[in-house]
Design an enzyme around this catalytic site. Structure first.
Site, mmCIF file in Angstrom:
data_model
loop_
_atom_site.group_PDB
_atom_site.id
_atom_site.type_symbol
_atom_site.label_atom_id
_atom_site.label_comp_id
_atom_site.label_asym_id
_atom_site.label_seq_id
_atom_site.Cartn_x
_atom_site.Cartn_y
_atom_site.Cartn_z
ATOM 1 N N HIS A 136 0.856 -1.187 0.000
ATOM 2 C CA HIS A 136 0.000 0.000 0.000
ATOM 3 C C HIS A 136 0.893 1.238 0.000
ATOM 4 C CE1 HIS A 136 -3.628 -2.169 2.024
ATOM 5 N NE2 HIS A 136 -3.844 -2.031 0.726
ATOM 6 N N CYS A 187 -1.765 2.183 9.353
ATOM 7 C CA CYS A 187 -2.727 1.167 8.919
ATOM 8 C C CYS A 187 -3.905 1.071 9.881
ATOM 9 C CB CYS A 187 -2.046 -0.202 8.823
ATOM 10 S SG CYS A 187 -0.964 -0.403 7.398
#
Length: 279
Positions: free
Chosen positions: A172, A266
């Site tokens: 990501h 996250c």
């Protein structure tokens, strides 16, 4: 020649977090995950609570998303949606193991007074869409579809700058790049194609560049309020660079959650801004 250190100013933020009540590593969908390694669920919860409490101590508002059984990765709340100027684009996860999380996020946003749009193309929320200034930096190549960048641009109402990730460890964008302020970022150049690296250097000529050592502990998976930067306490080199640039690094210890491939960012979905100001 004396270099002037910028005066950094914190702004109060609003965040959505999800407790790791059901956290486990039961499958492997990124290189950090190894189901054969034991996970201490109690330690994960303690570490998550420290992150939550630190955000509150810094003056930020923390909202909570209810965790659901059989969804061990819900703790990584940043992946469930993108929120820009009050507009919400709910994720469409690439892996079926995480797909049901999107419905939980959609429900929370509706109840909170937003009018969420559900993505039609693979898109993993703030994991791959990071607002900075009047732009949104967007990652692709591993999880989020490049075509999803155009969908996000329409849904979020901001220009999207596409960046291609190349290293599966940095699956990501928020594992390879952190937004520090309206005009400053830190990132790891080897995680990007040369073209994307050039784009970042042109947009952010004073960007902080991470070393291999700090990138390897997910040091870039960080949260900034414009002054304080929460990052793993293992990223000592980045902490020194942040201090030199006028930021205040705040180390947090999340080794259990790292087993799932996640760090502080996250776990945190930033809400830009609170309901009432959104379109």
């Amino acid at each position: 020649m004396t270099t002037t250190v910028p005066c950094r100013v914190a702004t109060r933020r609003r965040f959505l977090l999800c407790p790791p009540a059901y956290f486990a590593v039961e499958y492997a969908i990124n290189p950090w995950m190894d189901p054969s390694r034991p996970v201490d669920a109690d330690a994960a919860l303690r570490q998550w609570r420290t992150l939550r409490d630190t955000l509150r101590e810094l003056g930020h508002r923390v909202e909570t998303l209810q965790p659901l059984p059989r969804l061990p990765d819900m703790v990584f709340a940043a992946n469930g949606a993108s929120v820009v100027d009050g507009r919400v684009l709910v994720a469409r996860f690439r892996h079926p193991e995480r797909a049901p999380e999107a419905a939980a996020h959609r429900s929370w946003f509706r109840q909170a007074g937003y009018r969420p749009t559900v993505a039609q193309l693979p898109n993993e929320g703030q994991g791959d869409f990071l607002p900075v200034g009047d732009l949104v930096l967007a990652g692709s190549g591993l999880r989020t579809s490049p075509a999803a960048h155009r969908e996000a641009e329409a849904a979020l109402g901001r220009r999207v700058v596409s960046l291609q990730l190349t290293d599966p460890r940095f699956y990501h964008l928020d594992t390879a790049l952190a937004v520090l302020s309206e005009d400053q970022i830190m990132y790891y150049p080897p995680a990007f194609t040369p073209e994307s690296d050039r784009t970042l250097r042109a947009l952010f000529p004073r960007a902080i560049l991470a070393t291999d050592r700090d990138a390897d502990v997910l040091g870039l998976n960080a949260i900034s309020d414009g002054r304080h930067v929460l990052l793993t306490d293992a990223a000592e080199g980045l902490a020194e660079q942040l201090r030199a640039d006028g930021f205040v690094p705040v180390g947090v210890h999340l080794p259990e959650l790292l087993k799932g491939g996640g760090g502080p960012k996250c776990c945190v979905l930033e809400l830009h801004p609170a309901p009432g100001g959104h379109r």
